[in-house]
Design an enzyme around this catalytic site. Structure first.
Site, PDB file in Angstrom:
ATOM      1  N   HIS A 132      -3.743  -6.554  11.758  1.00 40.17           N
ATOM      2  CA  HIS A 132      -4.614  -5.515  12.302  1.00 40.17           C
ATOM      3  C   HIS A 132      -6.063  -5.741  11.878  1.00 40.17           C
ATOM      4  O   HIS A 132      -6.349  -5.904  10.696  1.00 40.17           O
ATOM      5  CB  HIS A 132      -4.153  -4.128  11.829  1.00 40.17           C
ATOM      6  CG  HIS A 132      -2.978  -3.595  12.604  1.00 40.17           C
ATOM      7  ND1 HIS A 132      -2.716  -2.254  12.720  1.00 40.17           N
ATOM      8  CD2 HIS A 132      -2.008  -4.224  13.305  1.00 40.17           C
ATOM      9  CE1 HIS A 132      -1.630  -2.085  13.479  1.00 40.17           C
ATOM     10  NE2 HIS A 132      -1.196  -3.272  13.840  1.00 40.17           N
ATOM     11  N   TYR A 142      -5.721   7.611  11.753  1.00 44.36           N
ATOM     12  CA  TYR A 142      -5.790   8.601  10.674  1.00 44.36           C
ATOM     13  C   TYR A 142      -6.510   9.822  11.253  1.00 44.36           C
ATOM     14  O   TYR A 142      -7.658   9.715  11.689  1.00 44.36           O
ATOM     15  CB  TYR A 142      -6.597   8.069   9.490  1.00 44.36           C
ATOM     16  CG  TYR A 142      -5.917   6.984   8.680  1.00 44.36           C
ATOM     17  CD1 TYR A 142      -5.898   5.658   9.114  1.00 44.36           C
ATOM     18  CD2 TYR A 142      -5.306   7.284   7.466  1.00 44.36           C
ATOM     19  CE1 TYR A 142      -5.281   4.662   8.350  1.00 44.36           C
ATOM     20  CE2 TYR A 142      -4.690   6.293   6.701  1.00 44.36           C
ATOM     21  CZ  TYR A 142      -4.677   4.995   7.163  1.00 44.36           C
ATOM     22  OH  TYR A 142      -4.062   4.005   6.400  1.00 44.36           O
ATOM     23  N   PRO A 152      -0.905   8.049  -0.580  1.00 41.75           N
ATOM     24  CA  PRO A 152      -0.782   6.900   0.337  1.00 41.75           C
ATOM     25  C   PRO A 152      -1.875   6.821   1.405  1.00 41.75           C
ATOM     26  O   PRO A 152      -1.896   5.884   2.184  1.00 41.75           O
ATOM     27  CB  PRO A 152       0.594   7.094   0.964  1.00 41.75           C
ATOM     28  CG  PRO A 152       1.000   8.480   0.675  1.00 41.75           C
ATOM     29  CD  PRO A 152       0.232   8.952  -0.504  1.00 41.75           C
ATOM     30  N   LYS A 170      -2.652   1.969  -0.681  1.00 43.04           N
ATOM     31  CA  LYS A 170      -2.931   1.169  -1.878  1.00 43.04           C
ATOM     32  C   LYS A 170      -1.750   0.996  -2.822  1.00 43.04           C
ATOM     33  O   LYS A 170      -1.757   0.083  -3.658  1.00 43.04           O
ATOM     34  CB  LYS A 170      -4.090   1.820  -2.655  1.00 43.04           C
ATOM     35  CG  LYS A 170      -5.406   1.720  -1.957  1.00 43.04           C
ATOM     36  CD  LYS A 170      -5.896   0.273  -1.853  1.00 43.04           C
ATOM     37  CE  LYS A 170      -6.753   0.061  -0.617  1.00 43.04           C
ATOM     38  NZ  LYS A 170      -6.347  -1.079   0.196  1.00 43.04           N
ATOM     39  N   TYR A 196     -10.420  -0.689   2.151  1.00 40.04           N
ATOM     40  CA  TYR A 196      -9.138  -0.589   2.873  1.00 40.04           C
ATOM     41  C   TYR A 196      -8.443  -1.956   2.917  1.00 40.04           C
ATOM     42  O   TYR A 196      -7.235  -2.053   2.694  1.00 40.04           O
ATOM     43  CB  TYR A 196      -9.366  -0.070   4.302  1.00 40.04           C
ATOM     44  CG  TYR A 196      -8.074   0.333   4.991  1.00 40.04           C
ATOM     45  CD1 TYR A 196      -7.346  -0.587   5.749  1.00 40.04           C
ATOM     46  CD2 TYR A 196      -7.563   1.615   4.863  1.00 40.04           C
ATOM     47  CE1 TYR A 196      -6.149  -0.233   6.368  1.00 40.04           C
ATOM     48  CE2 TYR A 196      -6.368   1.986   5.485  1.00 40.04           C
ATOM     49  CZ  TYR A 196      -5.675   1.047   6.234  1.00 40.04           C
ATOM     50  OH  TYR A 196      -4.474   1.398   6.837  1.00 40.04           O
TER      51      TYR A 196
HETATM   52  P1  FAS Z   1       9.114   1.336  -7.177  1.00 36.76           P
HETATM   53  O1  FAS Z   1       9.258   2.797  -7.488  1.00 36.76           O
HETATM   54  O2  FAS Z   1       9.093   0.887  -5.767  1.00 36.76           O
HETATM   55  O3  FAS Z   1      10.316   0.521  -7.873  1.00 36.76           O
HETATM   56  C1  FAS Z   1      10.752   0.859  -9.177  1.00 36.76           C
HETATM   57  C2  FAS Z   1      12.209   0.440  -9.293  1.00 36.76           C
HETATM   58  O4  FAS Z   1      12.637   0.702 -10.633  1.00 36.76           O
HETATM   59  C3  FAS Z   1      13.119   1.257  -8.375  1.00 36.76           C
HETATM   60  O5  FAS Z   1      13.952   0.401  -7.632  1.00 36.76           O
HETATM   61  C4  FAS Z   1      13.920   2.130  -9.331  1.00 36.76           C
HETATM   62  O6  FAS Z   1      15.236   2.366  -8.879  1.00 36.76           O
HETATM   63  C5  FAS Z   1      13.916   1.290 -10.604  1.00 36.76           C
HETATM   64  N1  FAS Z   1      14.090   2.090 -11.825  1.00 36.76           N
HETATM   65  C6  FAS Z   1      13.554   3.293 -12.096  1.00 36.76           C
HETATM   66  N2  FAS Z   1      13.956   3.700 -13.323  1.00 36.76           N
HETATM   67  C7  FAS Z   1      14.761   2.711 -13.833  1.00 36.76           C
HETATM   68  C8  FAS Z   1      15.485   2.550 -15.030  1.00 36.76           C
HETATM   69  N3  FAS Z   1      15.460   3.485 -15.972  1.00 36.76           N
HETATM   70  N4  FAS Z   1      16.209   1.414 -15.205  1.00 36.76           N
HETATM   71  C9  FAS Z   1      16.218   0.450 -14.245  1.00 36.76           C
HETATM   72  N5  FAS Z   1      15.572   0.550 -13.074  1.00 36.76           N
HETATM   73  C10 FAS Z   1      14.847   1.676 -12.873  1.00 36.76           C
HETATM   74  N6  FAS Z   1       2.534   3.243  -0.854  1.00 36.76           N
HETATM   75  C11 FAS Z   1       1.793   2.848   0.189  1.00 36.76           C
HETATM   76  O7  FAS Z   1       0.961   1.952   0.029  1.00 36.76           O
HETATM   77  N7  FAS Z   1       1.961   3.440   1.424  1.00 36.76           N
HETATM   78  C12 FAS Z   1       2.893   4.437   1.633  1.00 36.76           C
HETATM   79  O8  FAS Z   1       3.036   4.950   2.731  1.00 36.76           O
HETATM   80  C13 FAS Z   1       3.693   4.866   0.561  1.00 36.76           C
HETATM   81  N8  FAS Z   1       4.653   5.838   0.745  1.00 36.76           N
HETATM   82  C14 FAS Z   1       5.398   6.243  -0.346  1.00 36.76           C
HETATM   83  C15 FAS Z   1       6.387   7.248  -0.216  1.00 36.76           C
HETATM   84  C16 FAS Z   1       7.143   7.667  -1.330  1.00 36.76           C
HETATM   85  C17 FAS Z   1       8.196   8.753  -1.187  1.00 36.76           C
HETATM   86  C18 FAS Z   1       6.906   7.087  -2.599  1.00 36.76           C
HETATM   87  C19 FAS Z   1       7.678   7.555  -3.823  1.00 36.76           C
HETATM   88  C20 FAS Z   1       5.938   6.094  -2.736  1.00 36.76           C
HETATM   89  C21 FAS Z   1       5.187   5.659  -1.610  1.00 36.76           C
HETATM   90  N9  FAS Z   1       4.227   4.644  -1.708  1.00 36.76           N
HETATM   91  C22 FAS Z   1       3.473   4.232  -0.671  1.00 36.76           C
HETATM   92  C23 FAS Z   1       3.993   3.992  -2.945  1.00 36.76           C
HETATM   93  C24 FAS Z   1       5.060   2.937  -3.105  1.00 36.76           C
HETATM   94  O9  FAS Z   1       5.012   2.057  -2.021  1.00 36.76           O
HETATM   95  C25 FAS Z   1       4.818   2.268  -4.426  1.00 36.76           C
HETATM   96  O10 FAS Z   1       3.455   1.984  -4.622  1.00 36.76           O
HETATM   97  C26 FAS Z   1       5.633   1.013  -4.585  1.00 36.76           C
HETATM   98  O11 FAS Z   1       6.976   1.339  -4.359  1.00 36.76           O
HETATM   99  C27 FAS Z   1       5.385   0.475  -5.984  1.00 36.76           C
HETATM  100  O12 FAS Z   1       6.352  -0.440  -6.286  1.00 36.76           O
HETATM  101  P2  FAS Z   1       6.976  -0.500  -7.754  1.00 36.76           P
HETATM  102  O13 FAS Z   1       5.891  -0.396  -8.742  1.00 36.76           O
HETATM  103  O14 FAS Z   1       7.875  -1.679  -7.735  1.00 36.76           O
HETATM  104  O15 FAS Z   1       7.808   0.842  -7.938  1.00 36.76           O
HETATM  105  C1  PHB Z   2       2.899   3.505   6.621  1.00 36.17           C
HETATM  106  O1  PHB Z   2       2.977   2.792   7.634  1.00 36.17           O
HETATM  107  O2  PHB Z   2       3.912   3.975   6.047  1.00 36.17           O
HETATM  108  C2  PHB Z   2       1.535   3.819   6.053  1.00 36.17           C
HETATM  109  C3  PHB Z   2       0.429   3.161   6.545  1.00 36.17           C
HETATM  110  C4  PHB Z   2      -0.829   3.448   6.028  1.00 36.17           C
HETATM  111  C5  PHB Z   2      -0.953   4.405   5.042  1.00 36.17           C
HETATM  112  C6  PHB Z   2       0.168   5.067   4.535  1.00 36.17           C
HETATM  113  C7  PHB Z   2       1.421   4.776   5.052  1.00 36.17           C
HETATM  114  O3  PHB Z   2      -2.186   4.704   4.541  1.00 36.17           O
END
Ligand code: FAS
Ligand code: PHB
Length: 395
Positions: free
Chosen positions: A77, A206, A298, A302, A390
């Site tokens: 994009h 957005y 989000p 980032k 961005y």
């Molecule tokens: P993660 O949370 O992905 O991974 C951590 C891992 O550790 C998990 O698999 C968990 O099961 C494991 N774990 C936890 N406790 C443990 C323990 N005690 N023992 C062993 N394992 C354990 N970011 C965006 O950029 N755009 C978005 O749209 C977006 N939407 C999101 C929506 C939600 C609901 C959430 C919660 C986050 C969102 N994020 C988004 C942010 C998300 O993408 C995170 O930045 C990303 O998952 C970060 O990756 P990790 O640091 O690996 O953490």
């Molecule tokens: C998504 O596609 O899930 C998404 C994209 C951009 C954002 C947040 C979420 O800023």
């Protein structure tokens, strides 16, 4: 029962994007590592999260040689659109940043590619690892223990990488007096829906609407991802698909509202929004990376990308330690990672403040928000500032 004790160089807690990317990079540098994950593979893959990858994130995956599917299915994009006052305004990311772009490729797919690469390399990932505990990471003989199928195991290691997200055990294992946290909780959440319908527009939209924020995103030309800002006390069971589609449509411009293709939800969830940073990100031989150390709303796309930059710094530092017997990178890790983290936290807070409707905003605040939007789309310097953040600031 006690299982056989093992040794590795780096014990990684968490098989999300941070843990898996770190594990693959360390393997590519000849550094032995084991990942402990409390859930199973399918559970991790079922979490629908991020959708936009910065070039730095893609570059690390390319370095690992695992981007065949990303380049086949990912969507490059050049721009995004800001919708307010019923009109869309395109932010030309590529033009404003001298050629930089983002790639739309879901976090689920990144995680799948990393899991497949790890399995193909025959690396050890212990899924369903219960009761993970960290020991002696302040000393020179750190250990990690966990229970699997009722048997307690111990891993002796040189370093522990806490990649276990915002509710993990790693940060929780650090004495409270050794850690400083910073937090901003937002008075709303995002209600998200995933559907096998064609995206309403070729680029992300957005929207800042009087009824609240909305985001039109996608995963492919056939799969869309939508979000609407919702109150924190909203419950998912009160949102039928039809109610979601009506609410989203009401926040879009006329053209998008008319062209929106609706369909059954594959996933629907509500995520609260907050900004959170823990400092420092290193405690002796324990290093935090990704959501274990910081959370961003989000709005700026980032979260996943910050996990990738943390992992870049940490993997390079560990490579330096083992290859050159230098601790310089490890000693600089926290300061270096936090410098980029705080700039992304600022940008995510700024985008959230500009694009959402806050319940307590007064008439003055509304005018300031409108002026911010007007400035961003009419000043090439302001546009370039949004664009460079961005697409991702340099590592
Ligand atoms: P993660 O949370 O992905 O991974 C951590 C891992 O550790 C998990 O698999 C968990 O099961 C494991 N774990 C936890 N406790 C443990 C323990 N005690 N023992 C062993 N394992 C354990 N970011 C965006 O950029 N755009 C978005 O749209 C977006 N939407 C999101 C929506 C939600 C609901 C959430 C919660 C986050 C969102 N994020 C988004 C942010 C998300 O993408 C995170 O930045 C990303 O998952 C970060 O990756 P990790 O640091 O690996 O953490
Ligand atoms: C998504 O596609 O899930 C998404 C994209 C951009 C954002 C947040 C979420 O800023």
């Amino acid at each position: 029962m006690k299982g056989q004790d093992v040794r590795t160089q780096v014990a990684i807690i968490g098989a999300g994007p941070a843990g898996l990317l770190l594990g693959q990079l360390l393997h590519s540098y000849g550094i032995d590592n084991i990942i402990l994950e409390r859930k199973d593979r399918d559970y991790v893959l079922a979490r629908i999260r991020a959708g936009v990858l910065e070039q730095g994130t893609v570059a690390q995956l390319e370095q690992l040689g695992i981007t065949a599917r990303l380049h086949q299915e990912g969507l490059v994009h050049d721009g995004i659109e800001l919708l307010f006052g019923g009109t869309r305004h395109r932010i030309d990311l590529k033009q404003a940043t001298g050629g930089k772009t983002v790639t739309v490729y879901g976090q689920t797919e990144v995680t799948r590619d990393l899991m497949d690469a790890r399995q193909a390399a025959g690396l050890v990932t212990v899924y369903d690892a219960d009761s993970v505990s960290l020991h002696d990471f302040g000393g020179v003989s750190p250990r990690v223990c966990y229970v699997k199928d009722g048997i307690t195991h111990e891993i002796a290691c040189d370093f522990i990488a806490g990649c276990d997200g915002s509710h993990g055990v790693s940060r929780a294992s650090v004495p409270a007096q050794s850690i400083q946290t910073y937090e901003r909780v937002y008075p709303f959440g995002w209600l998200g829906l995933l559907s096998d319908t064609p995206p309403v527009s070729p680029e992300l939209i957005y929207a800042n609407h009087p009824k609240g924020f909305a985001l039109c995103s996608m995963r492919s030309p056939r799969r869309s991802r939508y979000y609407v800002q919702c109150a924190l006390d909203e419950r998912i069971e009160n949102w039928s698909d039809d109610r979601f589609w009506d609410e989203l449509r009401s926040r879009l411009d006329e053209e998008a509202a008319e062209t929106l293709v609706t369909g059954p939800s594959l996933e629907k969830s509500i995520a609260p929004l907050r900004s959170f940073v823990a400092e420092p990100m290193r405690f002796g031989t324990l290093f935090l990376a990704g959501d274990a150390a910081h959370i961003v709303p989000p709005t700026g796309a980032k979260g996943l990308n910050l996990a990738a930059s943390d992992v870049h710094y940490l993997s390079q530092a560990l490579r330096e330690f083992y290859a050159d017997k230098s601790s310089a990178g490890l000693d600089a890790y926290s300061t270096r990672a936090l410098a980029r983290v705080w700039k992304a936290v600022r940008f995510s807070w700024w985008m959230t403040s500009m694009m959402h409707r806050f319940p307590d905003t007064d008439a003055f605040g509304a005018k300031i928000q409108a002026a911010e939007l007007d400035y961003v789309i009419h000043s090439p310097i302001a546009t370039a500032s949004l664009a460079e953040n961005y697409v991702g600031l340099p590592y």
